[in-house]
Each structure stands twice: as structure tokens, then as C-alpha cells.
Design a protein around this motif. Structure first.
Motif, PDB file in Angstrom:
ATOM      1  N   PRO A 263      29.345  31.283  22.567  1.00 24.72           N
ATOM      2  CA  PRO A 263      28.988  32.908  22.161  1.00 24.72           C
ATOM      3  C   PRO A 263      27.789  33.410  22.937  1.00 24.72           C
ATOM      4  CG  PRO A 263      29.877  31.662  20.414  1.00 24.72           C
ATOM      5  CD  PRO A 263      29.581  30.459  21.459  1.00 24.72           C
ATOM      6  N   ALA A 264      27.847  34.763  23.333  1.00 22.71           N
ATOM      7  CA  ALA A 264      26.565  35.409  23.541  1.00 22.71           C
ATOM      8  C   ALA A 264      25.564  35.579  22.515  1.00 22.71           C
ATOM      9  CB  ALA A 264      27.170  36.790  24.437  1.00 22.71           C
ATOM     10  N   VAL A 265      24.447  35.839  22.836  1.00 21.82           N
ATOM     11  CA  VAL A 265      23.580  36.032  22.054  1.00 21.82           C
ATOM     12  C   VAL A 265      22.835  37.287  22.312  1.00 21.82           C
ATOM     13  CG1 VAL A 265      21.280  35.275  21.123  1.00 21.82           C
ATOM     14  CG2 VAL A 265      22.879  33.741  21.529  1.00 21.82           C
ATOM     15  N   HIS A 266      22.853  38.519  21.516  1.00 27.73           N
ATOM     16  CA  HIS A 266      22.249  39.518  21.711  1.00 27.73           C
ATOM     17  C   HIS A 266      21.036  39.858  20.755  1.00 27.73           C
ATOM     18  CE1 HIS A 266      25.890  40.606  23.605  1.00 27.73           C
ATOM     19  NE2 HIS A 266      26.752  40.653  22.544  1.00 27.73           N
ATOM     20  N   VAL A 267      20.027  40.530  21.238  1.00 30.37           N
ATOM     21  CA  VAL A 267      18.728  40.728  20.444  1.00 30.37           C
ATOM     22  C   VAL A 267      18.590  42.201  20.454  1.00 30.37           C
ATOM     23  CG1 VAL A 267      16.317  40.283  20.845  1.00 30.37           C
ATOM     24  CG2 VAL A 267      17.815  38.562  21.491  1.00 30.37           C
ATOM     25  N   ASN A 293      22.881  26.611  15.313  1.00 35.43           N
ATOM     26  CA  ASN A 293      23.771  26.643  14.414  1.00 35.43           C
ATOM     27  C   ASN A 293      24.843  27.711  14.372  1.00 35.43           C
ATOM     28  OD1 ASN A 293      22.997  24.353  12.955  1.00 35.43           O
ATOM     29  ND2 ASN A 293      23.458  25.252  11.102  1.00 35.43           N
ATOM     30  N   ALA A 294      24.513  29.036  14.533  1.00 33.12           N
ATOM     31  CA  ALA A 294      25.142  30.129  14.474  1.00 33.12           C
ATOM     32  C   ALA A 294      26.357  29.979  15.661  1.00 33.12           C
ATOM     33  CB  ALA A 294      24.446  31.456  14.743  1.00 33.12           C
ATOM     34  N   ARG A 295      25.810  29.497  16.736  1.00 29.85           N
ATOM     35  CA  ARG A 295      26.881  29.601  17.835  1.00 29.85           C
ATOM     36  C   ARG A 295      27.869  28.359  17.764  1.00 29.85           C
ATOM     37  NH1 ARG A 295      24.547  30.610  23.881  1.00 29.85           N
ATOM     38  NH2 ARG A 295      23.482  28.596  23.613  1.00 29.85           N
ATOM     39  N   PRO A 302      29.827  37.096  18.823  1.00 28.70           N
ATOM     40  CA  PRO A 302      28.386  36.861  19.317  1.00 28.70           C
ATOM     41  C   PRO A 302      27.400  36.585  18.320  1.00 28.70           C
ATOM     42  CG  PRO A 302      29.241  39.300  19.363  1.00 28.70           C
ATOM     43  CD  PRO A 302      30.394  38.433  19.201  1.00 28.70           C
ATOM     44  N   VAL A 303      26.253  36.135  18.566  1.00 27.93           N
ATOM     45  CA  VAL A 303      25.069  35.987  17.759  1.00 27.93           C
ATOM     46  C   VAL A 303      24.197  36.915  18.063  1.00 27.93           C
ATOM     47  CG1 VAL A 303      23.463  34.540  16.970  1.00 27.93           C
ATOM     48  CG2 VAL A 303      25.588  33.420  17.493  1.00 27.93           C
ATOM     49  N   THR A 304      23.850  37.794  16.885  1.00 28.85           N
ATOM     50  CA  THR A 304      22.928  39.013  16.904  1.00 28.85           C
ATOM     51  C   THR A 304      21.611  38.559  16.316  1.00 28.85           C
ATOM     52  OG1 THR A 304      24.505  40.380  16.909  1.00 28.85           O
ATOM     53  CG2 THR A 304      22.581  41.181  16.543  1.00 28.85           C
ATOM     54  N   ILE A 305      20.344  38.596  16.957  1.00 24.79           N
ATOM     55  CA  ILE A 305      19.138  38.519  16.547  1.00 24.79           C
ATOM     56  C   ILE A 305      18.326  39.769  16.433  1.00 24.79           C
ATOM     57  CG2 ILE A 305      16.902  37.162  17.155  1.00 24.79           C
ATOM     58  CD1 ILE A 305      18.398  34.974  18.566  1.00 24.79           C
ATOM     59  N   THR A 306      17.801  40.306  15.227  1.00 24.07           N
ATOM     60  CA  THR A 306      17.178  41.319  14.970  1.00 24.07           C
ATOM     61  C   THR A 306      15.938  41.024  14.213  1.00 24.07           C
ATOM     62  OG1 THR A 306      18.260  41.505  12.783  1.00 24.07           O
ATOM     63  CG2 THR A 306      19.580  42.487  14.642  1.00 24.07           C
ATOM     64  N   ALA A 307      15.002  41.866  14.602  1.00 28.16           N
ATOM     65  CA  ALA A 307      13.579  41.923  14.190  1.00 28.16           C
ATOM     66  C   ALA A 307      13.186  43.152  13.470  1.00 28.16           C
ATOM     67  CB  ALA A 307      12.615  41.580  14.975  1.00 28.16           C
ATOM     68  N   ARG A 308      12.593  43.195  12.257  1.00 29.08           N
ATOM     69  CA  ARG A 308      12.147  44.266  11.776  1.00 29.08           C
ATOM     70  C   ARG A 308      10.644  44.187  11.065  1.00 29.08           C
ATOM     71  NH1 ARG A 308      13.114  44.241   6.222  1.00 29.08           N
ATOM     72  NH2 ARG A 308      14.851  42.702   5.789  1.00 29.08           N
ATOM     73  N   ARG A 309      10.177  45.254  10.764  1.00 25.48           N
ATOM     74  CA  ARG A 309       8.845  45.166   9.896  1.00 25.48           C
ATOM     75  C   ARG A 309       9.219  45.155   8.374  1.00 25.48           C
ATOM     76  NH1 ARG A 309       3.972  49.146  12.038  1.00 25.48           N
ATOM     77  NH2 ARG A 309       4.213  48.665  14.624  1.00 25.48           N
ATOM     78  N   GLU A 319      22.482  36.240  12.913  1.00 26.80           N
ATOM     79  CA  GLU A 319      23.637  36.808  12.377  1.00 26.80           C
ATOM     80  C   GLU A 319      24.545  36.237  13.173  1.00 26.80           C
ATOM     81  OE1 GLU A 319      25.290  40.376   9.613  1.00 26.80           O
ATOM     82  OE2 GLU A 319      23.714  40.546  11.063  1.00 26.80           O
ATOM     83  N   ASP A 320      25.790  35.516  12.590  1.00 28.54           N
ATOM     84  CA  ASP A 320      27.083  35.302  13.381  1.00 28.54           C
ATOM     85  C   ASP A 320      28.129  36.065  12.660  1.00 28.54           C
ATOM     86  OD1 ASP A 320      28.227  33.624  11.352  1.00 28.54           O
ATOM     87  OD2 ASP A 320      26.484  32.281  11.980  1.00 28.54           O
ATOM     88  N   THR A 321      29.313  35.930  13.209  1.00 24.83           N
ATOM     89  CA  THR A 321      30.721  36.691  12.701  1.00 24.83           C
ATOM     90  C   THR A 321      31.376  35.322  12.159  1.00 24.83           C
ATOM     91  OG1 THR A 321      31.666  36.372  14.780  1.00 24.83           O
ATOM     92  CG2 THR A 321      30.386  38.362  14.400  1.00 24.83           C
ATOM     93  N   GLY A 322      31.048  34.439  11.889  1.00 26.94           N
ATOM     94  CA  GLY A 322      31.902  33.301  11.490  1.00 26.94           C
ATOM     95  C   GLY A 322      32.094  33.422   9.720  1.00 26.94           C
ATOM     96  N   PRO A 323      32.969  32.457   9.395  1.00 33.27           N
ATOM     97  CA  PRO A 323      33.226  32.504   7.774  1.00 33.27           C
ATOM     98  C   PRO A 323      31.964  32.391   6.713  1.00 33.27           C
ATOM     99  CG  PRO A 323      33.824  30.341   8.725  1.00 33.27           C
ATOM    100  CD  PRO A 323      33.096  31.238   9.914  1.00 33.27           C
ATOM    101  N   GLY A 324      30.936  31.991   7.110  1.00 37.73           N
ATOM    102  CA  GLY A 324      29.748  31.917   6.282  1.00 37.73           C
ATOM    103  C   GLY A 324      29.866  30.375   5.854  1.00 37.73           C
ATOM    104  N   ILE A 325      28.931  30.289   4.803  1.00 42.12           N
ATOM    105  CA  ILE A 325      28.746  28.735   4.207  1.00 42.12           C
ATOM    106  C   ILE A 325      29.296  29.006   2.659  1.00 42.12           C
ATOM    107  CG2 ILE A 325      27.038  27.041   3.481  1.00 42.12           C
ATOM    108  CD1 ILE A 325      25.122  28.217   5.770  1.00 42.12           C
ATOM    109  N   ALA A 326      29.952  28.049   2.411  1.00 43.10           N
ATOM    110  CA  ALA A 326      30.406  28.242   0.765  1.00 43.10           C
ATOM    111  C   ALA A 326      29.392  28.242  -0.059  1.00 43.10           C
ATOM    112  CB  ALA A 326      31.471  26.778   0.603  1.00 43.10           C
TER     113      ALA A 326
END
Length: 356
Positions: A263-267, A293-295, A302-309, A319-326
Motif C-alpha cells: 500500500p501507498a504511504v502518505h505524509v 506493520n501497517a502496510r 493507504p497508510v497515512t503518517i501525520t505530525a502535529r505539535r 494510521e492504516d485502514t485495516g480492522p485494527g487490533i483486538a
């Protein structure tokens, strides 16, 4: 006596006797103080010992139990238990008859054996049942005490940590051998194909690429194992510097984009993101493990990487769009060699070391 006169002989003998008795009394007081100090030191050593210690007299009445032993048995210092059987259940033959707090010795009490026999018992592996019903594996060493007041003592060493370490070593060897065997088998297979078959140029190139992929996988595994060793020995150093996180994420995303079939990775990084104080190599490794791991397990999106103050820091989210972890596995995914149910059920390989 008056000047020029001497004491009568009987008074001289009396004074000598008094002086002798005072010396004996003073020496006895010194010996009592020394003995009291030695007893206090011995008590402190026994109570401070990591191993449990239980001492009995020649009739198997308990005369001493240290803190570690109470911790293993279950803290029942009510004074109602007088013999080793009552305290430990040590001469109970079967598990069904063992009371809570029992030391399961078998058909004969080990204290009785060492009191009657010429030698002690070293590191007998037994089960100690805590008062709450928990079974604790222990190594029990029994020895007789000679002297005016004969008796016997048992030293109880808790084996739970050793057994856990043994299980961990076994899982480590199993995981590493599996992870090493697969790429090595791929490399061997493609090398055999290159040497034994007449392949066209395109097939040869594909084989070489597969060999390169397997070698890269081996290198990554070796790096993870080296990091694991450094982490376990607290010897991993950080080389912090003033780091442009946006630039690092740009290079990082470009490198990830070169992996085919993933999957693609967006920043998404704000333009005013400040520099951070970090180790570029280590923080890159952290981000790489999270994004990988996300991919691998996050579905096709896609996998999205964000950064913030946030309060004087920079928070990075992968962050990914998968089912998540139980929910019942979220506290386990950072454990060494752990792989979730979905990961184990799928075809994607992994060592279970990345998140750890």
C-alpha cells in the motif's frame, strides 16, 4: 589500712575473689552482648535472604521461618502451626491430600530423611502450594543441623523466573530458526536454479532479485536481533541531534514507495513543524517498524503518517485502514516475539520483534 599497716590475709583473699568474680561477670556480659549481636546479624541475614528458609528441631517442630518462605507459603504467621507437616504438608503422599501451603515431597517427609540419614538432599525439584492455591515450582535443599540442639533446615528457591527464562529462550530459538530458515531456503533454491537450469535473461534477473530480497530480509532480522541484545543489556545509545522531522519523513516515504505490491504511504506534515531533539537512525527505525506493520496487516488502503505539535512536543501518528487490533491483544503486541491472531493466521511472515 592506716599508713604502714597491711591488710589481713583473709581480706586480701576476699578482695582477690571479688575482683575475679567481677572479671567473670564483665566477661559474661561481653559474651552475652556478642551473642546478641551475632543472633541479630543472623536474623537479619535470614530475613533478608532471597530464598525461603524453614528450620525444624529433631522432632520436626518449626523453629524458624524467614520472610521469603512466608511469601512462598502464604503469610500465615498465626502461631497455630507447630510442625513441618502442619506448615508445609511435607509428608503428605498425594496431591489430592495436600492442604493449601503444602510442599509436595512424596510418600516420605524430606526432613525425616535428613534427620535420620547421613547426608542432605540438594536441589530436589518440588511443588509448593501457596495458601491461595497457586502452585510454585521450587528447588528444595534439605540439610541436618548438628550440635546441642539437632534439627534440619530447608532452603527453598523459587524456580518461576528460571522456568520463564527457559521458555523464553526456547521461543527465541524457535522464532529465530524459523525466520532464518525461510530466506536461506529461498536463496539456496534460486542459486540452484541459476546454476542448474538454462534460464533466459529475464528469469535470471527475477532469480537474482529474489535472492536480493531474501538477503535484505536476513539483514533486517540480524539488525533486529542486534537491537534486541542491546536493549536487553541496556547498552543501546542514543545520538541525539537537531532533526528536521519533515525532511526525515520525506526521505522515509520515498524509500517506502519503492516496495512493489505494498500500500501507498502518505505524509501530512504542517509547514511550521519545528525541529526535534532525536536520534535520526533510531526514530527512523521506529517509524519504519510502525509503517511496515501497517502496510503488512492494515489491508489494501493507504497508510497515512501525520505530525502535529502538542504541548512542546511533536506527535507522529501512523494510521492504516485495516480492522485494527483486538482489544484483548493490544497490551501484548509490544511483547517480544508476540504476533496477533490475525497475523499468525495469515501468510505474512514476521519475527514478532518489530513492535517490541
Amino acid at each position: 589500712p592506716p599508713e604502714g599497716e597491711s591488710l589481713p590475709a583473709d581480706r586480701i583473699r576476699l578482695l582477690a575473689l571479688v575482683r575475679h568474680e567481677l572479671a567473670i561477670a564483665f566477661r559474661a556480659a561481653q559474651l552475652r552482648d556478642t551473642l546478641a549481636g551475632e543472633q541479630a546479624l543472623l536474623a537479619a541475614i535470614l530475613d533478608g535472604a532471597n530464598d525461603g528458609i524453614v528450620a525444624v528441631d529433631d522432632e520436626r517442630r518449626v523453629v524458624r521461618v524467614n520472610r521469603a518462605a512466608w511469601s512462598l507459603i502464604g503469610d500465615r504467621q498465626d502461631g497455630a502451626r507447630a510442625t513441618c507437616r502442619e506448615l508445609l504438608g511435607c509428608d503428605v503422599a498425594t496431591e489430592t491430600e495436600s492442604p493449601a501451603g503444602a510442599l509436595r515431597c512424596g510418600p516420605r517427609c524430606r526432613f525425616e530423611e535428613v534427620l535420620e540419614g547421613p547426608s542432605g538432599i540438594v536441589d530436589a525439584e518440588l511443588r509448593l502450594v501457596h495458601a491461595d492455591g497457586l502452585e510454585i515450582p521450587v528447588a528444595a535443599s534439605f540439610s541436618a543441623m548438628a550440635g546441642r540442639e539437632p534439627g534440619a533446615v530447608v532452603v527453598l528457591r523459587d524456580l518461576r523466573a528460571e522456568q520463564a527464562a527457559g521458555e523464553l529462550r526456547a521461543s527465541f530459538l524457535a522464532a529465530v530458526s524459523h525466520e532464518l530458515r525461510t530466506p536461506l531456503a529461498l536463496i539456496g533454491g534460486y542459486v540452484d536454479s541459476l546454476l542448474g537450469l538454462e534460464l533466459d535473461a529475464a528469469a535470471q534477473r527475477r532469480s537474482v532479485e529474489r535472492i536480493g530480497d531474501a538477503a535484505t530480509r536476513l539483514n533486517l532480522l540480524v539488525d533486529e536481533l542486534l537491537d534486541l541484545t542491546q536493549l536487553e543489556h541496556a547498552s543501546m545509545g542514543l545520538h541525539r541531534t537537531r532533526l528536521d522531522l519533515a525532511a526525515l519523513l520525506g526521505v522515509f516515504t520515498r524509500d517506502l514507495g519503492e516496495s512493489p505490491g505494498m500500500p501507498a504511504v502518505h505524509v501530512a506534515v504542517p509547514s511550521d513543524l519545528p525541529p526535534v531533539d532525536a536520534d535520526p537512525q533510531r526514530i527512523g527505525h521506529v517509524l519504519g517498524n510502525l509503517a511496515d506493520n501497517a502496510r503488512k496487516y492494515g489491508g489494501d488502503g493507504p497508510v497515512t503518517i501525520t505530525a502535529r505539535r502538542s504541548r512542546g512536543k511533536v506527535v507522529v501518528t501512523v494510521e492504516d485502514t485495516g480492522p485494527g487490533i483486538a482489544a484483548d491483544e493490544r497490551s501484548l503486541v509490544f511483547d517480544r516475539f508476540y504476533r496477533g491472531r490475525t497475523a499468525r493466521a495469515g501468510e505474512t511472515r514476521g519475527s514478532g520483534l518489530g513492535l517490541y
